[in-house]
Design a protein around this motif. Structure first.
Motif, PDB file in Angstrom:
ATOM      1  N   ASN A   1      -1.191   6.327  12.531  1.00 30.70           N
ATOM      2  CA  ASN A   1      -2.246   5.435  13.014  1.00 30.70           C
ATOM      3  C   ASN A   1      -2.710   4.465  11.926  1.00 30.70           C
ATOM      4  N   LEU A   2      -2.904   4.986  10.715  1.00 30.14           N
ATOM      5  CA  LEU A   2      -3.375   4.130   9.631  1.00 30.14           C
ATOM      6  C   LEU A   2      -2.314   3.117   9.238  1.00 30.14           C
ATOM      7  N   LYS A   3      -1.067   3.560   9.192  1.00 30.20           N
ATOM      8  CA  LYS A   3       0.040   2.650   8.837  1.00 30.20           C
ATOM      9  C   LYS A   3       0.108   1.506   9.844  1.00 30.20           C
ATOM     10  N   TYR A   4       0.002   1.828  11.109  1.00 33.41           N
ATOM     11  CA  TYR A   4       0.064   0.810  12.159  1.00 33.41           C
ATOM     12  C   TYR A   4      -1.091  -0.180  12.017  1.00 33.41           C
ATOM     13  N   SER A   5      -2.298   0.340  11.790  1.00 35.90           N
ATOM     14  CA  SER A   5      -3.473  -0.519  11.688  1.00 35.90           C
ATOM     15  C   SER A   5      -3.391  -1.455  10.480  1.00 35.90           C
TER      16      SER A   5
ATOM     17  N   ASP B   1      -2.715  -6.012   9.788  1.00 33.96           N
ATOM     18  CA  ASP B   1      -3.359  -6.948   8.863  1.00 33.96           C
ATOM     19  C   ASP B   1      -2.389  -7.451   7.799  1.00 33.96           C
ATOM     20  N   GLU B   2      -1.096  -7.246   8.055  1.00 33.04           N
ATOM     21  CA  GLU B   2      -0.007  -7.763   7.219  1.00 33.04           C
ATOM     22  C   GLU B   2       0.096  -7.088   5.851  1.00 33.04           C
ATOM     23  N   TYR B   3      -0.388  -5.846   5.758  1.00 29.35           N
ATOM     24  CA  TYR B   3      -0.115  -5.057   4.563  1.00 29.35           C
ATOM     25  C   TYR B   3       1.281  -4.449   4.702  1.00 29.35           C
ATOM     26  N   GLU B   4       1.980  -4.335   3.599  1.00 26.92           N
ATOM     27  CA  GLU B   4       3.231  -3.591   3.583  1.00 26.92           C
ATOM     28  C   GLU B   4       2.887  -2.153   3.211  1.00 26.92           C
TER      29      GLU B   4
ATOM     30  N   VAL C   1       0.840  -1.198   0.000  1.00 21.01           N
ATOM     31  CA  VAL C   1       0.000   0.000   0.000  1.00 21.01           C
ATOM     32  C   VAL C   1       0.875   1.248   0.000  1.00 21.01           C
ATOM     33  N   LEU C   2       0.515   2.216  -0.847  1.00 19.63           N
ATOM     34  CA  LEU C   2       1.164   3.524  -0.809  1.00 19.63           C
ATOM     35  C   LEU C   2       0.196   4.494  -0.148  1.00 19.63           C
ATOM     36  N   LEU C   3       0.626   5.099   0.949  1.00 22.24           N
ATOM     37  CA  LEU C   3      -0.181   6.051   1.698  1.00 22.24           C
ATOM     38  C   LEU C   3       0.367   7.451   1.461  1.00 22.24           C
ATOM     39  N   VAL C   4      -0.459   8.311   0.863  1.00 24.55           N
ATOM     40  CA  VAL C   4      -0.034   9.680   0.521  1.00 24.55           C
ATOM     41  C   VAL C   4      -0.839  10.658   1.356  1.00 24.55           C
ATOM     42  N   ASP C   5      -0.197  11.215   2.387  1.00 18.93           N
ATOM     43  CA  ASP C   5      -0.904  12.095   3.315  1.00 18.93           C
ATOM     44  C   ASP C   5       0.150  12.852   4.117  1.00 18.93           C
ATOM     45  N   ASN C   6      -0.114  14.111   4.416  1.00 23.26           N
ATOM     46  CA  ASN C   6       0.858  14.887   5.192  1.00 23.26           C
ATOM     47  C   ASN C   6       0.413  15.104   6.633  1.00 23.26           C
TER      48      ASN C   6
END
Length: 228
Positions: free
Chosen positions: A15-19, A23-26, A3-8
């Motif tokens: 929090n979202l990265k940890y969650s 669930d074993e997403y990279e 997953v690529l998370l784009v947010d500043n």
């Protein structure tokens, strides 16, 4: 899945990265639109979660630039909740739009549904005509026939038959069929699958008391039996 998370918004990202990692997403996180475009050019991602408010680019512009070159699924996750932003986001190529604050379980359900649909679409046969047991399935015209008899199916009935018939013996749970065929918008309404399977059977099965094609594995789901 990557997953690529784009947010500043640092706290939101953390929090979202940890969650998601639970669930074993990279998860790879970047904070600017330019960073996102650069990393997409060098790394492969299964899905992108994109905030509209970024320090360098408007998120809609980033979405559009991504869609011009790549088919990666995009979920816009934004504090902008105006209807026009949602409409523009989808028109610019996003697959979904969720406003902040959001329910993390709903977001995960949407991610899972989109990834399943993407996998299904990528696995669809390229052939225009598919022979599956007694069926002739025309994927271009979305038509089905048995012998000389044409069978009129709805869009969802056709998708169900195509999925099951091209994966004979594979058991799909109702939850999996919901996510693959319908997507998150019907998430949790398992009766939707049962109703469509019943209607599909009424159209393709010869004997309503002795099914030949679409069978039930009690407690597990539905599957297509290839007799040949």
């Amino acid at each position: 899945m990557k997953v690529l998370l784009v947010d500043n918004e640092l706290i939101s990202v953390k929090n979202l990265k940890y969650s998601l990692e639970q669930d074993e997403y990279e998860v790879v996180s970047v904070f600017e639109g330019k960073e996102a475009l650069n990393i997409i050019a060098t790394e492969e991602f299964d899905i992108i979660i994109l905030e509209l408010i970024l320090p360098d680019f408007d998120g809609l512009e980033v979405c559009q630039k991504i869609r011009e070159k790549y088919n990666i699924p995009i979920i816009i996750l934004s504090s902008k909740n105006e209807d026009m932003n949602k409409i523009l986001g989808l028109e610019y190529g996003a697959d979904d739009y969720l406003t902040k604050p959001y329910n993390i379980l709903e977001l995960k359900a949407r991610i899972k549904a989109i990834l399943r649909r993407t996998k299904f679409n990528n696995q669809k046969p390229n052939e225009q005509t598919i022979l599956a047991d007694d069926f002739v399935i025309n994927t271009l015209g979305r038509k089905v026939s048995i012998g000389s008899k044409n069978i009129n199916l709805t869009a969802k009935e056709f998708d169900l038959l195509l999925l099951l018939a091209t994966n004979p013996g594979k058991i799909y749970s109702r939850e999996e069929l919901l996510e693959i065929i319908w997507g998150y918008e019907y998430f949790g309404d398992l009766r939707t699958v049962d109703v469509h399977i019943r209607r599909l059977r009424e159209k393709i099965e010869k004997d309503s008391h002795n099914y030949e094609y679409i069978l039930t594995k009690w407690g597990s789901g539905y599957y297509f039996r290839n007799k040949k």
